[in-house]
Design a protein around this motif. Sequence first.
Motif, PDB file in Angstrom:
ATOM      1  N   ILE A   1      84.125  24.106  43.266  1.00 33.71           N
ATOM      2  CA  ILE A   1      82.167  24.138  42.656  1.00 33.71           C
ATOM      3  C   ILE A   1      82.448  24.295  41.279  1.00 33.71           C
ATOM      4  O   ILE A   1      81.715  23.659  39.997  1.00 33.71           O
ATOM      5  CB  ILE A   1      81.581  24.787  43.766  1.00 33.71           C
ATOM      6  CG1 ILE A   1      81.862  24.637  44.782  1.00 33.71           C
ATOM      7  CG2 ILE A   1      80.367  25.887  43.008  1.00 33.71           C
ATOM      8  CD1 ILE A   1      81.021  25.965  46.301  1.00 33.71           C
ATOM      9  N   MET A   2      83.493  25.789  40.968  1.00 33.77           N
ATOM     10  CA  MET A   2      83.016  25.962  39.434  1.00 33.77           C
ATOM     11  C   MET A   2      83.930  25.156  38.525  1.00 33.77           C
ATOM     12  O   MET A   2      83.319  25.056  37.086  1.00 33.77           O
ATOM     13  CB  MET A   2      84.034  27.212  39.898  1.00 33.77           C
ATOM     14  CG  MET A   2      84.359  28.108  38.422  1.00 33.77           C
ATOM     15  SD  MET A   2      84.600  29.910  38.749  1.00 33.77           S
ATOM     16  CE  MET A   2      83.596  30.990  39.796  1.00 33.77           C
TER      17      MET A   2
ATOM     18  N   ALA B   1      73.098  25.831  36.133  1.00 37.00           N
ATOM     19  CA  ALA B   1      71.889  26.110  36.483  1.00 37.00           C
ATOM     20  C   ALA B   1      71.848  26.169  37.578  1.00 37.00           C
ATOM     21  O   ALA B   1      71.547  26.560  38.246  1.00 37.00           O
ATOM     22  CB  ALA B   1      70.620  25.556  36.392  1.00 37.00           C
ATOM     23  N   GLY B   2      72.631  24.963  38.163  1.00 41.84           N
ATOM     24  CA  GLY B   2      72.795  24.980  39.629  1.00 41.84           C
ATOM     25  C   GLY B   2      73.578  25.822  40.527  1.00 41.84           C
ATOM     26  O   GLY B   2      73.297  26.650  41.275  1.00 41.84           O
ATOM     27  N   TYR B   3      75.162  26.455  39.210  1.00 40.13           N
ATOM     28  CA  TYR B   3      75.866  27.360  39.832  1.00 40.13           C
ATOM     29  C   TYR B   3      75.247  28.722  39.420  1.00 40.13           C
ATOM     30  O   TYR B   3      75.079  29.495  40.836  1.00 40.13           O
ATOM     31  CB  TYR B   3      76.943  27.491  39.096  1.00 40.13           C
ATOM     32  CG  TYR B   3      77.668  28.174  39.527  1.00 40.13           C
ATOM     33  CD1 TYR B   3      78.677  27.655  40.135  1.00 40.13           C
ATOM     34  CD2 TYR B   3      78.232  30.155  38.831  1.00 40.13           C
ATOM     35  CE1 TYR B   3      79.697  29.022  40.572  1.00 40.13           C
ATOM     36  CE2 TYR B   3      78.975  30.308  39.618  1.00 40.13           C
ATOM     37  CZ  TYR B   3      79.883  30.043  40.541  1.00 40.13           C
ATOM     38  OH  TYR B   3      80.982  31.012  40.909  1.00 40.13           O
ATOM     39  N   ALA B   4      74.036  29.120  39.082  1.00 38.31           N
ATOM     40  CA  ALA B   4      73.498  30.936  38.506  1.00 38.31           C
ATOM     41  C   ALA B   4      72.312  29.937  40.371  1.00 38.31           C
ATOM     42  O   ALA B   4      72.821  31.626  40.549  1.00 38.31           O
ATOM     43  CB  ALA B   4      72.729  30.530  37.564  1.00 38.31           C
ATOM     44  N   ALA B   5      71.846  29.156  40.402  1.00 41.00           N
ATOM     45  CA  ALA B   5      71.804  29.598  41.808  1.00 41.00           C
ATOM     46  C   ALA B   5      71.913  29.644  42.524  1.00 41.00           C
ATOM     47  O   ALA B   5      71.883  30.550  43.742  1.00 41.00           O
ATOM     48  CB  ALA B   5      71.053  27.927  41.898  1.00 41.00           C
TER      49      ALA B   5
ATOM     50  N   VAL C   1      80.679  25.176  36.566  1.00 35.92           N
ATOM     51  CA  VAL C   1      80.868  25.742  35.579  1.00 35.92           C
ATOM     52  C   VAL C   1      81.177  25.195  33.842  1.00 35.92           C
ATOM     53  O   VAL C   1      80.908  25.204  33.152  1.00 35.92           O
ATOM     54  CB  VAL C   1      81.570  26.957  35.298  1.00 35.92           C
ATOM     55  CG1 VAL C   1      81.529  28.104  34.742  1.00 35.92           C
ATOM     56  CG2 VAL C   1      80.471  27.874  36.809  1.00 35.92           C
ATOM     57  N   ILE C   2      82.897  24.852  34.390  1.00 34.49           N
ATOM     58  CA  ILE C   2      83.863  24.112  33.922  1.00 34.49           C
ATOM     59  C   ILE C   2      83.095  23.362  32.836  1.00 34.49           C
ATOM     60  O   ILE C   2      83.605  22.630  31.773  1.00 34.49           O
ATOM     61  CB  ILE C   2      85.003  23.968  34.217  1.00 34.49           C
ATOM     62  CG1 ILE C   2      85.323  25.109  35.037  1.00 34.49           C
ATOM     63  CG2 ILE C   2      86.504  24.027  33.217  1.00 34.49           C
ATOM     64  CD1 ILE C   2      86.812  24.941  35.200  1.00 34.49           C
ATOM     65  N   LEU C   3      82.967  21.342  33.930  1.00 30.98           N
ATOM     66  CA  LEU C   3      82.424  20.779  32.857  1.00 30.98           C
ATOM     67  C   LEU C   3      81.147  21.493  32.512  1.00 30.98           C
ATOM     68  O   LEU C   3      81.158  19.800  31.300  1.00 30.98           O
ATOM     69  CB  LEU C   3      82.899  19.958  34.044  1.00 30.98           C
ATOM     70  CG  LEU C   3      83.304  18.692  34.318  1.00 30.98           C
ATOM     71  CD1 LEU C   3      83.392  17.801  35.491  1.00 30.98           C
ATOM     72  CD2 LEU C   3      84.510  18.480  33.163  1.00 30.98           C
ATOM     73  N   GLY C   4      80.337  21.563  33.040  1.00 35.00           N
ATOM     74  CA  GLY C   4      79.389  22.357  32.506  1.00 35.00           C
ATOM     75  C   GLY C   4      79.467  22.528  30.944  1.00 35.00           C
ATOM     76  O   GLY C   4      78.222  22.490  30.791  1.00 35.00           O
TER      77      GLY C   4
ATOM     78  N   PHE D   1      87.747  31.891  40.137  1.00 38.04           N
ATOM     79  CA  PHE D   1      87.279  32.119  39.375  1.00 38.04           C
ATOM     80  C   PHE D   1      88.190  32.257  38.087  1.00 38.04           C
ATOM     81  O   PHE D   1      89.115  31.704  37.214  1.00 38.04           O
ATOM     82  CB  PHE D   1      86.336  33.074  38.395  1.00 38.04           C
ATOM     83  CG  PHE D   1      86.375  33.699  36.891  1.00 38.04           C
ATOM     84  CD1 PHE D   1      85.742  31.907  36.070  1.00 38.04           C
ATOM     85  CD2 PHE D   1      87.300  34.756  35.847  1.00 38.04           C
ATOM     86  CE1 PHE D   1      84.846  32.842  34.526  1.00 38.04           C
ATOM     87  CE2 PHE D   1      87.210  34.503  34.941  1.00 38.04           C
ATOM     88  CZ  PHE D   1      85.930  34.090  33.941  1.00 38.04           C
ATOM     89  N   GLY D   2      89.528  33.505  38.938  1.00 39.83           N
ATOM     90  CA  GLY D   2      91.015  33.351  38.013  1.00 39.83           C
ATOM     91  C   GLY D   2      91.631  32.426  38.353  1.00 39.83           C
ATOM     92  O   GLY D   2      92.254  31.934  36.947  1.00 39.83           O
TER      93      GLY D   2
END
Length: 316
Positions: free
Chosen positions: A80-81, A304-308, A85-88, A217-218
């Motif tokens: 998901i990350m 924004a999707g990951y923040a939600a 997050v990364i591609l975002g 994340f790590g």
Amino acid sequence: MQIVVQLGLLVVGFVLLMKGADWFVEGASKIADRFGIPQLVIGLTIVAMGTSLPEAAVSISAALKGSAEITIGNVVGSNIMNVLVILGLASVICSIPVQKSTVKYEIPFTIVVTALLALLGLWDNQISRLEGGILWVFMVVYLLYLLRMAQKGSPKEQGEEEKKEEKAQPVWKLLLMLVAGGSMIVFGSDVTVDAATVLATIFGMSERFIGLTIVAFGTSLPELVTSVTAAMKGKADIAVGNIVGSNIFNILFVVGTTALITPVVYGANFLVDSLVAVVTMGLLFVCVVRRKKLGRAGGAIMLAGYAAYFVYLMQA
């Protein structure tokens, strides 16, 4: 005092994972590049495999230590990350072109294997050895596809290859980087799992939350560094191929291999996370299917999707 020590160990583990993956990827990429393998294939295989090593090491180590929720949480959370997050982040920095084959084959294949993992896990709340074998069958099919793709790749010009050979590092040094990087990854994963498990106990957090956030994340740091750097250098094939390939390897190789060693518990509480993982890959497909590029608007939607999703995790 114990909290400070465990946080310190967690940081040490992440540094070892990140640096070890960096050395492994650099050594493997340069060796592969000498054989004229296309950049996209290097991104989907060598770089993706190398940046997935932290997930593999952490997941197998966690499963063997009985912390199964960290295993699944790490893989699902990392996938998901990786996209949101990364591609975002990478696409917000600069618009990323995506190859036609990635849109047509690799992203849909990732959606299929992500859904397959959820179905196998939620069916009987575990990934058994048999199901690990099924994941490995898909892995072999994927590797055969990549082999065919590599054979179709256009060879590099001889003059350019010879110039590279002159400036290239000796093979023994590249092999040493592979071995050293791999060793750091294995040791770093052991330290990371132990520290994350102790912290979860101290703060009363579930292993699921720890796996989906902190450990995810790590272990995603190598993908973050690799993809953002590749995007900034204009090597979009490695940026996108790294993420898509890493997600495929995380499911088929990491979970498949872990399940073959010991059955992995797949808790019913991973239902929402599994659905988010499938929707995430679907979102990536929707963002790139028409223009064959991931623009800043798509990247902003992903962040924004990951923040939600993170807000949901905090409240769950």
